[in-house]
Design a protein around this motif. Structure first.
Motif, PDB file in Angstrom:
ATOM      1  N   PRO A 159       0.835  -1.215   0.000  1.00 21.88           N
ATOM      2  CA  PRO A 159       0.000   0.000   0.000  1.00 21.88           C
ATOM      3  C   PRO A 159       0.864   1.258   0.000  1.00 21.88           C
ATOM      4  CG  PRO A 159      -0.080  -1.106   2.135  1.00 21.88           C
ATOM      5  CD  PRO A 159       0.616  -2.042   1.210  1.00 21.88           C
ATOM      6  N   LYS A 160       0.598   2.153  -0.930  1.00 27.10           N
ATOM      7  CA  LYS A 160       1.456   3.324  -1.118  1.00 27.10           C
ATOM      8  C   LYS A 160       1.574   4.179   0.139  1.00 27.10           C
ATOM      9  CE  LYS A 160       0.473   3.636  -6.069  1.00 27.10           C
ATOM     10  NZ  LYS A 160      -0.119   4.468  -7.158  1.00 27.10           N
ATOM     11  N   LYS A 161       0.468   4.395   0.819  1.00 26.61           N
ATOM     12  CA  LYS A 161       0.490   5.287   1.972  1.00 26.61           C
ATOM     13  C   LYS A 161       1.165   4.658   3.195  1.00 26.61           C
ATOM     14  CE  LYS A 161      -3.595   7.966   0.643  1.00 26.61           C
ATOM     15  NZ  LYS A 161      -4.959   8.425   1.045  1.00 26.61           N
ATOM     16  N   LYS A 162       1.319   3.336   3.176  1.00 28.21           N
ATOM     17  CA  LYS A 162       1.935   2.649   4.324  1.00 28.21           C
ATOM     18  C   LYS A 162       3.145   1.820   3.907  1.00 28.21           C
ATOM     19  CE  LYS A 162      -2.225   2.269   7.202  1.00 28.21           C
ATOM     20  NZ  LYS A 162      -3.078   1.318   7.970  1.00 28.21           N
ATOM     21  N   ARG A 163       3.692   2.141   2.758  1.00 27.10           N
ATOM     22  CA  ARG A 163       4.784   1.319   2.221  1.00 27.10           C
ATOM     23  C   ARG A 163       5.961   1.237   3.182  1.00 27.10           C
ATOM     24  NH1 ARG A 163       5.550   2.212  -3.928  1.00 27.10           N
ATOM     25  NH2 ARG A 163       3.559   1.112  -3.796  1.00 27.10           N
ATOM     26  N   ALA A 164       6.280   2.328   3.835  1.00 30.36           N
ATOM     27  CA  ALA A 164       7.424   2.330   4.748  1.00 30.36           C
ATOM     28  C   ALA A 164       7.207   1.402   5.938  1.00 30.36           C
ATOM     29  CB  ALA A 164       7.689   3.759   5.252  1.00 30.36           C
ATOM     30  N   TYR A 165       5.954   1.205   6.334  1.00 29.01           N
ATOM     31  CA  TYR A 165       5.652   0.329   7.468  1.00 29.01           C
ATOM     32  C   TYR A 165       5.720  -1.146   7.076  1.00 29.01           C
ATOM     33  CZ  TYR A 165       3.964   4.588   9.720  1.00 29.01           C
ATOM     34  OH  TYR A 165       3.875   5.847  10.261  1.00 29.01           O
ATOM     35  N   TYR A 166       5.405  -1.423   5.827  1.00 28.91           N
ATOM     36  CA  TYR A 166       5.394  -2.811   5.355  1.00 28.91           C
ATOM     37  C   TYR A 166       6.759  -3.284   4.854  1.00 28.91           C
ATOM     38  CZ  TYR A 166       0.294  -3.486   5.376  1.00 28.91           C
ATOM     39  OH  TYR A 166      -1.019  -3.652   5.750  1.00 28.91           O
ATOM     40  N   LYS A 167       7.481  -2.409   4.195  1.00 27.72           N
ATOM     41  CA  LYS A 167       8.668  -2.810   3.438  1.00 27.72           C
ATOM     42  C   LYS A 167       9.739  -3.444   4.326  1.00 27.72           C
ATOM     43  CE  LYS A 167      11.976  -1.111   0.019  1.00 27.72           C
ATOM     44  NZ  LYS A 167      11.663  -2.190  -0.925  1.00 27.72           N
ATOM     45  N   TYR A 168      10.207  -4.611   3.884  1.00 24.49           N
ATOM     46  CA  TYR A 168      11.307  -5.288   4.580  1.00 24.49           C
ATOM     47  C   TYR A 168      12.600  -4.605   4.147  1.00 24.49           C
ATOM     48  CZ  TYR A 168      13.714  -9.129   6.911  1.00 24.49           C
ATOM     49  OH  TYR A 168      14.474  -9.875   7.778  1.00 24.49           O
ATOM     50  N   SER A 169      13.262  -3.938   5.087  1.00 28.55           N
ATOM     51  CA  SER A 169      14.424  -3.110   4.787  1.00 28.55           C
ATOM     52  C   SER A 169      15.657  -3.628   5.532  1.00 28.55           C
ATOM     53  CB  SER A 169      14.147  -1.668   5.220  1.00 28.55           C
ATOM     54  OG  SER A 169      13.953  -1.622   6.634  1.00 28.55           O
ATOM     55  N   MET A 170      16.764  -2.936   5.363  1.00 27.28           N
ATOM     56  CA  MET A 170      17.984  -3.289   6.097  1.00 27.28           C
ATOM     57  C   MET A 170      17.754  -3.158   7.598  1.00 27.28           C
ATOM     58  SD  MET A 170      20.983  -1.532   3.746  1.00 27.28           S
ATOM     59  CE  MET A 170      22.257  -2.089   4.873  1.00 27.28           C
ATOM     60  N   GLN A 171      16.950  -2.155   7.973  1.00 28.68           N
ATOM     61  CA  GLN A 171      16.645  -1.967   9.396  1.00 28.68           C
ATOM     62  C   GLN A 171      15.808  -3.139   9.922  1.00 28.68           C
ATOM     63  OE1 GLN A 171      16.282   0.381   7.032  1.00 28.68           O
ATOM     64  NE2 GLN A 171      17.895   1.812   7.639  1.00 28.68           N
ATOM     65  N   THR A 172      14.859  -3.588   9.104  1.00 28.19           N
ATOM     66  CA  THR A 172      14.057  -4.740   9.498  1.00 28.19           C
ATOM     67  C   THR A 172      14.936  -5.970   9.649  1.00 28.19           C
ATOM     68  OG1 THR A 172      12.265  -3.833   8.137  1.00 28.19           O
ATOM     69  CG2 THR A 172      12.007  -6.100   8.929  1.00 28.19           C
ATOM     70  N   ASP A 173      15.831  -6.165   8.688  1.00 26.96           N
ATOM     71  CA  ASP A 173      16.705  -7.332   8.720  1.00 26.96           C
ATOM     72  C   ASP A 173      17.604  -7.321   9.951  1.00 26.96           C
ATOM     73  OD1 ASP A 173      17.488  -9.727   7.186  1.00 26.96           O
ATOM     74  OD2 ASP A 173      19.454  -8.767   7.148  1.00 26.96           O
ATOM     75  N   ALA A 174      18.108  -6.151  10.293  1.00 28.10           N
ATOM     76  CA  ALA A 174      18.951  -6.038  11.492  1.00 28.10           C
ATOM     77  C   ALA A 174      18.151  -6.381  12.748  1.00 28.10           C
ATOM     78  CB  ALA A 174      19.530  -4.624  11.587  1.00 28.10           C
ATOM     79  N   LYS A 175      16.910  -5.928  12.787  1.00 29.74           N
ATOM     80  CA  LYS A 175      16.036  -6.224  13.929  1.00 29.74           C
ATOM     81  C   LYS A 175      15.757  -7.711  14.035  1.00 29.74           C
ATOM     82  CE  LYS A 175      11.510  -5.008  15.843  1.00 29.74           C
ATOM     83  NZ  LYS A 175      10.264  -4.211  15.629  1.00 29.74           N
ATOM     84  N   MET A 176      15.529  -8.367  12.889  1.00 34.65           N
ATOM     85  CA  MET A 176      15.215  -9.794  12.887  1.00 34.65           C
ATOM     86  C   MET A 176      16.389 -10.652  13.333  1.00 34.65           C
ATOM     87  SD  MET A 176      12.042 -10.305  12.156  1.00 34.65           S
ATOM     88  CE  MET A 176      11.730  -8.810  13.119  1.00 34.65           C
ATOM     89  N   LYS A 177      17.605 -10.132  13.187  1.00 32.99           N
ATOM     90  CA  LYS A 177      18.785 -10.875  13.643  1.00 32.99           C
ATOM     91  C   LYS A 177      18.772 -11.058  15.163  1.00 32.99           C
ATOM     92  CE  LYS A 177      22.109  -9.834   9.921  1.00 32.99           C
ATOM     93  NZ  LYS A 177      21.214 -10.305   8.932  1.00 32.99           N
ATOM     94  N   HIS A 178      18.047 -10.195  15.855  1.00 28.98           N
ATOM     95  CA  HIS A 178      17.957 -10.271  17.327  1.00 28.98           C
ATOM     96  C   HIS A 178      16.655 -10.927  17.781  1.00 28.98           C
ATOM     97  CE1 HIS A 178      21.544  -7.803  17.833  1.00 28.98           C
ATOM     98  NE2 HIS A 178      21.068  -6.998  16.907  1.00 28.98           N
ATOM     99  N   ASP A 179      15.830 -11.324  16.820  1.00 27.47           N
ATOM    100  CA  ASP A 179      14.581 -11.991  17.153  1.00 27.47           C
ATOM    101  C   ASP A 179      14.871 -13.435  17.575  1.00 27.47           C
ATOM    102  OD1 ASP A 179      11.845 -12.214  17.432  1.00 27.47           O
ATOM    103  OD2 ASP A 179      11.492 -12.757  15.341  1.00 27.47           O
ATOM    104  N   SER A 180      13.990 -14.010  18.361  1.00 31.54           N
ATOM    105  CA  SER A 180      14.148 -15.422  18.714  1.00 31.54           C
ATOM    106  C   SER A 180      13.940 -16.270  17.466  1.00 31.54           C
ATOM    107  CB  SER A 180      13.151 -15.820  19.800  1.00 31.54           C
ATOM    108  OG  SER A 180      11.820 -15.613  19.365  1.00 31.54           O
ATOM    109  N   ARG A 181      14.461 -17.495  17.479  1.00 32.43           N
ATOM    110  CA  ARG A 181      14.352 -18.374  16.316  1.00 32.43           C
ATOM    111  C   ARG A 181      12.992 -19.046  16.280  1.00 32.43           C
ATOM    112  NH1 ARG A 181      17.359 -16.064  13.081  1.00 32.43           N
ATOM    113  NH2 ARG A 181      16.753 -14.425  14.553  1.00 32.43           N
ATOM    114  N   TYR A 182      12.578 -19.423  15.066  1.00 37.81           N
ATOM    115  CA  TYR A 182      11.255 -20.014  14.863  1.00 37.81           C
ATOM    116  C   TYR A 182      11.099 -21.341  15.605  1.00 37.81           C
ATOM    117  CZ  TYR A 182       6.886 -20.692  12.297  1.00 37.81           C
ATOM    118  OH  TYR A 182       5.571 -20.856  11.971  1.00 37.81           O
ATOM    119  N   GLU A 183      12.198 -21.999  15.884  1.00 39.82           N
ATOM    120  CA  GLU A 183      12.144 -23.281  16.594  1.00 39.82           C
ATOM    121  C   GLU A 183      11.545 -23.134  17.995  1.00 39.82           C
ATOM    122  OE1 GLU A 183      16.100 -24.754  16.964  1.00 39.82           O
ATOM    123  OE2 GLU A 183      16.815 -23.025  18.112  1.00 39.82           O
ATOM    124  N   LYS A 184      11.463 -21.921  18.487  1.00 38.15           N
ATOM    125  CA  LYS A 184      10.901 -21.692  19.821  1.00 38.15           C
ATOM    126  C   LYS A 184       9.407 -22.018  19.891  1.00 38.15           C
ATOM    127  CE  LYS A 184      14.646 -20.175  21.883  1.00 38.15           C
ATOM    128  NZ  LYS A 184      15.261 -20.944  22.986  1.00 38.15           N
TER     129      LYS A 184
END
Length: 217
Positions: A159-184
């Motif tokens: 969605p154009k008006k919310k693209r920044a909230y949806y888009k998987y970016s370098m910042q998102t990727d960095a955040k996911m590196k600190h997320d717990s693993r799916y095996e949990k």
């Protein structure tokens, strides 16, 4: 749309259930790789329907919920497969049969946008939830081999008006590196392969033997 017909053609339904248990818990990924579709004739409105369901196990049975869905248009108007990596938002709830029945007669994504952004929307997106889809023409074998190449991702369906909230970016990727693993999410009594098999068998039983009926409106 084979899954949503009265007589389900199981050969046209593909279940992704080979989980990457080492992927982030809030960005789970799959290891199946590409699915091959052969002898597909050109149809400018042809789409792949992606159906997202959740499963919860109790002591006596499992509960499967039709959580969301989306589509991935296959061809360009001039007859070429739209090879690429796409981030596509998820529509809330179960697949609506009357909507998917209209997809062959309309430019698919603009048609869904009309239903999403009308004054009285028929469809609603799930906030900040999306899927990454790799689409590849068989004649371009060898392209897009990185399974989660978000840097090359096309975001035109977001969605154009919310693209920044949806888009998987370098910042998102960095955040996911600190997320717990799916095996949990795996209960302590199961091994990874055992739990994967349990999930797969439950979905196969539900999808192919109970004939789910999406609402008509």
């Amino acid at each position: 749309g084979a899954l949503y017909q009265d007589d389900i053609d199981g050969s046209q339904v593909h279940l992704y259930s080979k989980f990457d248990w080492e992927s982030p818990r809030h960005s789970p990924r799959y290891l199946e790789g590409f699915l091959n579709f052969t002898q597909v004739k050109f149809d400018k409105n042809l789409t792949i329907i992606i159906d997202v369901r959740t499963i919860t196990f109790s002591r006596t049975k499992e509960k499967i919920v039709e959580y969301g869905w989306t589509i991935c248009p296959v061809f360009s108007p001039d007859g070429y497969v739209q090879s690429g990596i796409y981030q596509i938002p998820i529509i809330k709830g179960k697949v609506q049969k009357d909507v998917i029945n209209q997809l062959p007669y309309n430019d698919p994504w603009p048609y869904l946008e009309e239903l999403l952004y009308a004054k009285k929307p028929k469809l609603k997106l799930i906030d900040e939830m999306s899927v990454m889809v790799r689409l590849l023409d068989g004649q371009r074998e060898g392209h897009y081999q990185t399974s989660f190449d978000y840097k090359r991702c096309v975001d035109r369906y977001l969605p154009k008006k919310k693209r920044a909230y949806y888009k998987y970016s370098m910042q998102t990727d960095a955040k996911m590196k600190h997320d717990s693993r799916y095996e949990k999410v795996i209960p302590a009594i199961y091994e990874k392969n055992e739990y994967s098999k349990k999930i797969t068998e439950a979905f196969i039983s539900c999808l192919l033997y109970t004939s789910p009926s999406p609402r008509d409106s």
